[in-house]
Design a protein around this motif. Structure first.
Motif, PDB file in Angstrom:
ATOM      1  N   GLY A   1       0.687  -1.192  -0.062  1.00  0.00           N
ATOM      2  CA  GLY A   1      -0.025  -0.164   0.058  1.00  0.00           C
ATOM      3  C   GLY A   1       0.771   1.248  -0.089  1.00  0.00           C
ATOM      4  O   GLY A   1       0.453   2.227   0.176  1.00  0.00           O
TER       5      GLY A   1
ATOM      6  N   ARG B   1       0.009   6.576   2.194  1.00  0.00           N
ATOM      7  CA  ARG B   1       0.379   5.902   3.298  1.00  0.00           C
ATOM      8  C   ARG B   1       1.727   6.195   3.762  1.00  0.00           C
ATOM      9  O   ARG B   1       2.325   5.919   5.145  1.00  0.00           O
ATOM     10  CB  ARG B   1       0.283   4.503   2.948  1.00  0.00           C
ATOM     11  CG  ARG B   1       0.652   3.591   4.316  1.00  0.00           C
ATOM     12  CD  ARG B   1       0.075   2.236   4.016  1.00  0.00           C
ATOM     13  NE  ARG B   1      -1.242   1.955   3.998  1.00  0.00           N
ATOM     14  CZ  ARG B   1      -1.872   0.745   3.421  1.00  0.00           C
ATOM     15  NH1 ARG B   1      -1.289  -0.233   3.501  1.00  0.00           N
ATOM     16  NH2 ARG B   1      -3.215   1.039   3.682  1.00  0.00           N
TER      17      ARG B   1
ATOM     18  N   SER C   1       7.188  -3.865   7.498  1.00  0.00           N
ATOM     19  CA  SER C   1       6.490  -3.908   8.610  1.00  0.00           C
ATOM     20  C   SER C   1       6.973  -3.589  10.104  1.00  0.00           C
ATOM     21  O   SER C   1       6.493  -3.207  10.908  1.00  0.00           O
ATOM     22  CB  SER C   1       5.427  -5.245   8.835  1.00  0.00           C
ATOM     23  OG  SER C   1       6.496  -6.363   8.968  1.00  0.00           O
TER      24      SER C   1
ATOM     25  N   ASP D   1      -6.973   5.016   5.973  1.00  0.00           N
ATOM     26  CA  ASP D   1      -5.901   4.131   5.866  1.00  0.00           C
ATOM     27  C   ASP D   1      -5.884   2.957   6.857  1.00  0.00           C
ATOM     28  O   ASP D   1      -5.650   3.171   7.889  1.00  0.00           O
ATOM     29  CB  ASP D   1      -4.677   4.948   6.161  1.00  0.00           C
ATOM     30  CG  ASP D   1      -3.449   4.335   5.948  1.00  0.00           C
ATOM     31  OD1 ASP D   1      -3.290   3.705   4.736  1.00  0.00           O
ATOM     32  OD2 ASP D   1      -2.730   3.946   6.469  1.00  0.00           O
ATOM     33  N   GLN D   2      -6.011   1.805   6.357  1.00  0.00           N
ATOM     34  CA  GLN D   2      -5.782   0.674   7.196  1.00  0.00           C
ATOM     35  C   GLN D   2      -6.778   0.615   8.560  1.00  0.00           C
ATOM     36  O   GLN D   2      -6.387   0.318   9.326  1.00  0.00           O
ATOM     37  CB  GLN D   2      -4.284   0.442   7.748  1.00  0.00           C
ATOM     38  CG  GLN D   2      -3.542   0.557   6.891  1.00  0.00           C
ATOM     39  CD  GLN D   2      -1.921   0.125   7.106  1.00  0.00           C
ATOM     40  OE1 GLN D   2      -1.574  -1.039   6.592  1.00  0.00           O
ATOM     41  NE2 GLN D   2      -1.490   0.852   8.337  1.00  0.00           N
TER      42      GLN D   2
ATOM     43  N   ARG E   1      -8.054   2.865   9.683  1.00  0.00           N
ATOM     44  CA  ARG E   1      -7.891   4.102  10.630  1.00  0.00           C
ATOM     45  C   ARG E   1      -8.008   5.523  10.005  1.00  0.00           C
ATOM     46  O   ARG E   1      -7.892   5.340   8.725  1.00  0.00           O
ATOM     47  CB  ARG E   1      -6.510   4.314  11.406  1.00  0.00           C
ATOM     48  CG  ARG E   1      -6.499   2.944  12.841  1.00  0.00           C
ATOM     49  CD  ARG E   1      -5.454   2.859  13.133  1.00  0.00           C
ATOM     50  NE  ARG E   1      -4.095   2.710  12.435  1.00  0.00           N
ATOM     51  CZ  ARG E   1      -2.941   2.562  12.732  1.00  0.00           C
ATOM     52  NH1 ARG E   1      -2.646   2.687  14.224  1.00  0.00           N
ATOM     53  NH2 ARG E   1      -1.909   2.097  12.148  1.00  0.00           N
TER      54      ARG E   1
ATOM     55  N   HIS F   1      -1.971   8.683  13.083  1.00  0.00           N
ATOM     56  CA  HIS F   1      -3.434   7.752  12.761  1.00  0.00           C
ATOM     57  C   HIS F   1      -3.921   7.979  14.000  1.00  0.00           C
ATOM     58  O   HIS F   1      -3.843   8.116  15.333  1.00  0.00           O
ATOM     59  CB  HIS F   1      -3.133   6.422  12.996  1.00  0.00           C
ATOM     60  CG  HIS F   1      -2.410   5.879  11.589  1.00  0.00           C
ATOM     61  ND1 HIS F   1      -3.366   5.661  10.540  1.00  0.00           N
ATOM     62  CD2 HIS F   1      -1.361   5.414  10.978  1.00  0.00           C
ATOM     63  CE1 HIS F   1      -2.634   5.184   9.594  1.00  0.00           C
ATOM     64  NE2 HIS F   1      -1.280   4.920   9.851  1.00  0.00           N
TER      65      HIS F   1
END
Lengths: 258, 258
Positions: free
Chosen positions: A58, A72, B19, B111-112, B114, B137
Motif C-alpha cells: 500500500g 500511506r 512492517s 488508511d488501514q 484508521r 493515525h
DNA sequence: AATTCTTAGTACGCAAAGCGAACATCGTCA
DNA sequence: TGACGATGTTCGCTTTGCGTACTAAGAATT
C-alpha cells in the motif's frame, strides 16, 4: 570468497526494496518500472519485485505503467513526528517567529549529503511560499542551511562532503570553486551564522543559524527572503530573530532526538 | 498447494522489513528488538535482520538496546508531499480557514482501518494544539473524520470496517453498539457532514465534511473545538466554513492524486 | 546475593526466495 | 511493414535468509 562476504544480519532484498521506495522524490513523483530500475541501479526484475511488494503493502500505487507514492508513506513519517512532538513543540515556535520576522522559518538537518527539511513555518503572509515542505531535500553547497550545517561539522568532514557533492551552477552567483565554498563555511563557523545570496534561487537571500550544540549532530534553522525585502538593517534583524528562535527550540529539547 | 502459493513477484523479506518500519508509531517511539518481534509477529531473528538493515540504511538508530526512527523517514514522505504540492496548495488553504474559523483544520483519508491525517493547519491562535500531526493515525469509529470517511463508502464497506475494528470506550460518551455507529454514519451520509461530541476526547466536539466526490477514494476535512467554544450557532458557522474549505481544496485538484 | 525472567547475539542446515538471462510484448519510427 | 528499442514477465539455478537451538548478559524479583 571475498566477494560474497555478505553480512548475514542484513537483508539485502530489504535494502534493495527500500531504495526503490526512496527513489521517489520531488522531481520524479511517478515513474515506470524501467525508470526505477535505472535510478536504483538494480536489475529490472529486482526493481519490479520491490515495486510490486510496495504496491501490495500500500505504499505505491500503480496506474497504467506508472508507479507513484500513496499517502500511506506519510504514516511512516508520522511515527517520527509524533515521537518528537513536532506538531506541539516545534511548529508553534517556527510559526511564531515566522510571523514576527515576516518570513518563512525552516528547521533542517544533514542527510545523505543534502539538506533535509524537517519542519517549516506555515504562515500566510510570508512573502512567497516556496515549494518546499518537510521531508524535502535541497542542495548542501549553495544554500545557507547547507553551509551552516557543514560549519557545524569538523572542517575535514565538511571538506569531504564538498568533494563528494556535485556542484552545479544553479545561478550566475553560485560559487563553484570548492575552496571558495570552504572559506564561506569557515566564516560561518566563526561568526555563528551563514548568509547566501542568490546562489540557489536568483534574488533570494538565505539565512541560517546553528541550533545544535557543537559535537551533536548538526541541526540548523534558517529562512529566506527576496532581496528587496531585506533592505537596510533587515538582515541583522532576521539573524537575531533566528538566533532567538534557535534558543527557544534548544530549550524545548527536541534537538536531542536528532 | 494452498500453503506455499507465494506470489513470485512479491519479496516477502522486503514486506517483513517494511512492517518493522511501520511498527514504530506514536505510542511506541522507541522499542527493543524483542518488542519489535512481538508487535510484528515475526521471529526474533527475522525482526533483528529487518531492524539491522534499517539501521544500516539510516532509517533507524540504535542507542543501547533501544531502536528509534531517524529523521530520514521524513524523506520518504517528502516525495509524496512535494509531488502533491501540499506545501504550496493545501497548507495555505487549511491555514486560511483555520484562522477564519478560529480552529484547527485537518485533511484526512482512510488508511488501514484508521484515519490518516494528511495535513493540518498550523496557526497560533487556535484554541488548543492537539498533539496530532500529519502522518498520525486516529481511530475511525469515534471521530467525526472517521465517521465522515466511512460515510463516503458504500454502506456495506463501512459496516465491514466497523466489524473489523475494535471499539474501545475512550470516554463515557463513546458509542459502542455497532448499529448505533452505523446509524450515525448513515446520517452523515445523507446530511453531508458529521459531528461527534466527546466520543474520543472528552469535551471536544469534532466536525467533518467530505471533500472527495462520491466514488473516489474518500477524503475529508474536519476540525475540532472545545465544547464551550462552539456555543450558539457556532457549529453551523464551522460546518459552513469547512464546506467552503472543502470546495476550495477540491478546486486545487489535489484530491485527484488520492 | 542468588534466583528467575527477559533480552541480545551467534551458528547453521535446509527450504524457499529472488537473481538475472532469456523470452514475450508493446510502441515507435523509417 | 519490418526492424528496432524499450518495457514487462517467466523460470531454472543459486543464494539468501528463515528459524530452531544454544550461549550469554542484563533486569527484575526474592
Amino acid at each position: 570468497m571475498t566477494k560474497t562476504e555478505q553480512d548475514r544480519n542484513i537483508s539485502s532484498s530489504f535494502a534493495k526494496g527500500l531504495s526503490v521506495l526512496a527513489v521517489f522524490d520531488a522531481e520524479t513523483p511517478s515513474m515506470t518500472l524501467a525508470e526505477i530500475a535505472r535510478r536504483t541501479g538494480q536489475d529490472r526484475a529486482t526493481a519490479r519485485r520491490g515495486a510490486l511488494t510496495l504496491v501490495q503493502a500500500g505504499y505505491l500505487r500503480q496506474q497504467g505503467r506508472m508507479l507513484s507514492l500513496t499517502p500511506r508513506v506519510l504514516a511512516l513519517a508520522g511515527g517520527f513526528l509524533q515521537a518528537n512532538q513536532f506538531g506541539r513543540r516545534v511548529q508553534p515556535v517556527l510559526n511564531h517567529h515566522a510571523r514576527k520576522l515576516e518570513t518563512e522559518v525552516t528547521l533542517a538537518i544533514l542527510d545523505q549529503g543534502r539538506v533535509l527539511l524537517l519542519a517549516q513555518s506555515t504562515t500566510e503572509h510570508g512573502p512567497v511560499t516556496y515549494g518546499f515542505t518537510a521531508g524535502a531535500h535541497i542542495p548542501l553547497v549553495h544554500t545557507s542551511l547547507g553551509r551552516m550545517l557543514m560549519a557545524c561539522l569538523p572542517a575535514e568532514e565538511a571538506a569531504d562532503l564538498i568533494n563528494a557533492a556535485e556542484i552545479p551552477q544553479h545561478t550566475e552567483h553560485s560559487l563553484t570553486r570548492p575552496d571558495a565554498i570552504l572559506e564561506q563555511i569557515e566564516q560561518a563557523r566563526t561568526q555563528g551564522y551563514s548568509v547566501t545570496d542568490s546562489e540557489f534561487e536568483p534574488g533570494i537571500i538565505g539565512y541560517a543559524v546553528p541550533l545544535s550544540r557543537p559535537g551533536q549532530t548538526p541541526v540548523v534553522v534558517g529562512s529566506s527572503a527576496p532581496r528587496g525585502h531585506a533592505a537596510g538593517g533587515q538582515s541583522e534583524r532576521l539573524l537575531q530573530g533566528l538566533q532567538i528562535c534557535a534558543a527557544e527550540l534548544r530549550q524545548t529539547g527536541v534537538v536531542e532526538g536528532l
